[in-house]
Enzyme design. Sequence first.
Site, short mmCIF file in Angstrom:
data_model
loop_
_atom_site.label_atom_id
_atom_site.label_comp_id
_atom_site.label_asym_id
_atom_site.label_seq_id
_atom_site.Cartn_x
_atom_site.Cartn_y
_atom_site.Cartn_z
CG ASP A 141 -2.14 0.79 1.13
OD1 ASP A 141 -2.25 1.57 0.18
OD2 ASP A 141 -3.03 0.66 2.01
CG ASP A 147 -9.43 2.81 -0.34
OD1 ASP A 147 -9.04 1.64 -0.51
OD2 ASP A 147 -8.76 3.66 0.27
C1 DGJ Z 1 -5.75 2.08 1.87
C2 DGJ Z 1 -6.17 0.85 1.10
O1 DGJ Z 1 -6.66 1.19 -0.14
C3 DGJ Z 1 -7.20 0.09 1.93
O2 DGJ Z 1 -7.67 -1.01 1.22
C4 DGJ Z 1 -6.57 -0.33 3.24
O3 DGJ Z 1 -5.56 -1.24 3.01
C5 DGJ Z 1 -6.05 0.90 3.96
N1 DGJ Z 1 -5.21 1.71 3.14
C6 DGJ Z 1 -5.31 0.48 5.21
O4 DGJ Z 1 -4.68 1.53 5.82
#
Ligand code: DGJ
Length: 740
Positions: free
Chosen positions: A476, A546
């Site tokens: 991430d 997201d």
């Molecule tokens: C952003 C990601 O897109 C989410 O799926 C998740 O992993 C969060 N970060 C966790 O902090």
Amino acid sequence: MPIQYDETRRMFRLDTDHTSYVIAITEAGYAAHLYYGKRVSHFPDAKLLRQDEYPAPDVLPREKLTYLNALPFEYPTDGVGDFRPGALGVRNAKGQPGCELFYASHAVTEGKEGLPGLPASFPGEEQGVETLSLVLADPALCLTVTLLYSVFPKEDVITRSVMVRNDGKTPLVLEKVLSASLDMDDRNYEAISLDGNWARERHICRRPVGFGQTTVRSIRGESSHQENPFLALCTPDTNEEQGEVYGLLLMYSGNHIESAEKNQFGFMRLSSGIHPDGFSWNLGPGETFAAPEVICTYSGEGLGRMTRNYHDFIRGHVIRSPWKKKPRPVLINNWEATYFDFDGEKIYALAKEAKQFGIEMLVLDDGWFGHRNDDNSSLGDWKVNESKIGSLAELSQKIHGLGMKFGLWFEPEMISVDSDLYRAHPDWALQVEGRTPTLSRNQLVLDLSRKEVRDTVYGEIHAVLQNAGIDYIKWDMNRNLTNIGGIGTGREGQTELLHRYVLGVYEMQERLITDFPDLLLENCSGGGARFDAGMLYYSPQIWCSDDTDAIERLRIQEGTALVYPMSAMGAHVSKCPNEQIGRTTPFDTRANVALAGTFGYELNLADLPEEDRKKIPEQVERYHRYHALIADGDYYRLHTWTDAEPYDCWMNAAKDGSEALVTYVQVLGRPSTNSAKVFLRGLLPDARYEIQEECGTKAVQEYGSFQPLTEGWGDVLMNAGFPVPALGDFQSRLYALRKI
Ligand code: DGJ
């Protein structure tokens, strides 16, 4: 032969199956662009297609030339009289600007080489890939510029990149090194780009290109949620099946610019590369700078053909992972199920529950390390929080014991101020001395241009993977880059830092997939802020957004799939009301939409109503049944929802026409309407197909006595259409077609 050189005319012709690209060397030695478009079988008769091209470099000696702002250049330079956007800007050892390139030599070679430190496409299984290295030189600067063109005939793709070498004895400064530039006449082109924001990534945006510059760009240190490194120009008549389209897709994950400029002569210059803002590169004697690759395609058959060219190309020549041909394990991710509120038992319980339904992998997301229980701390401390989850190795063993795979979340590029790493090495964060750094999500960015930083972070990740037996990583990256200064970098290197950061990310990911060749790597950046072809060189899939709401995902996934293959789109079924938008959609629709990507779940299974839980095994089985068709087949956008016609429809057809899957989603229902009629694609006209409703939400409103078609001829389904009953809000249908 894809690349031909006509020595008498001093012209190159690069042919793919359906396109040609022609370059001429003028009398003065400039590399001029003659043509890119539908395939031609002959060389043009004149070196400039317009004999009155002003000024006429072929007629006037160099010392009599005035400006150079009309000649169509293959690789235009700044500072010598071309007032359009240049691709290369150089300053000599005295700091004086300007560069002018003349033909020096060329070579045609079979296949294609990689680029140092950068992702690059490769020939893979395709025969007949050839590369033209066109060497241009500026004698005044002792600079050699090699333009690289690789021709991939089957996918109608020409990749371009550039190597710039200092052959002199004094240092030079590169202020701008774009990867490709394309001059052409304007034909009232419209620009298409993929724009948006967090949770609204890559919506297709189409608009006319007016006088001046139309740009797509990111100066956020990553390819960004806002503007993806892709720009297409199309003729105004272009739709899915007709019209001419030029696509430029940059294979890079940092700052970028794609621009189309229409100038005073009605010429269009299209270009793509690293954004010059904040960038300059010191090129010492004997040094070479490599610019990232641009994937260019031309389609004379509308947007659909462009999309399929890109899908085939990325699947065949960009993604390297051994997972690209394999079905991905259907996963359950705990993020939206628990956020930071979990312990080892909760995670194991989620895995056990998931296993009952046939789910194949548990992914433990953010919050398992350091003392992280919210987003204020611990990034950089990749040590298991044993007081929270117990031993990670034991948890991994238990999950493996269930017959499931185990995946883990990392955010390797970041550092929290509240972390042991920051306490030990505050100078490892990007920062400008004396200035308070800008926080985002309470975190700072590590200076990955520094080897010791990369080595330390990578070493910690490596140890966790080895100790715990991890099958999958979600890499991430949750903020944009600001305060881009480096404590370990001298004055001159500060403007190189951003590019070196991106090279650092690539280096770390290369190490990861080399040391753990079976690892399934999924890139992610606060959702889909780094969904680009550069990342796909390292990971076969990227978390798309997201936003997991099925209806929001229609636009996000449609835009993503304009260019990127569906096998690369991370997509999950999540809970309702949806966390991002509060909408409630049927469980079947959430699954039907997620089926378009890498399928998984992100919710607490125990909270689901029993009737939904019962459907999971069937959904998992359906993913496996259709994975190959969706991942390797041809994708067709059949209908995009608009206010007037609020439904969305796409299909995936096997390349041999033997089967297809149609997904139809009603966004809003409408009373007193007839069934919708969708015109299928990719079928064999003379084949008869059996049609089965695979998965349908219960229609809220079905008027009259709708009789679903159970069989049909390919040509009839494609031309006369296929009826779908009028459905209520957020309802969806999945139809499977099989050749009888
Ligand atoms: C952003 C990601 O897109 C989410 O799926 C998740 O992993 C969060 N970060 C966790 O902090």
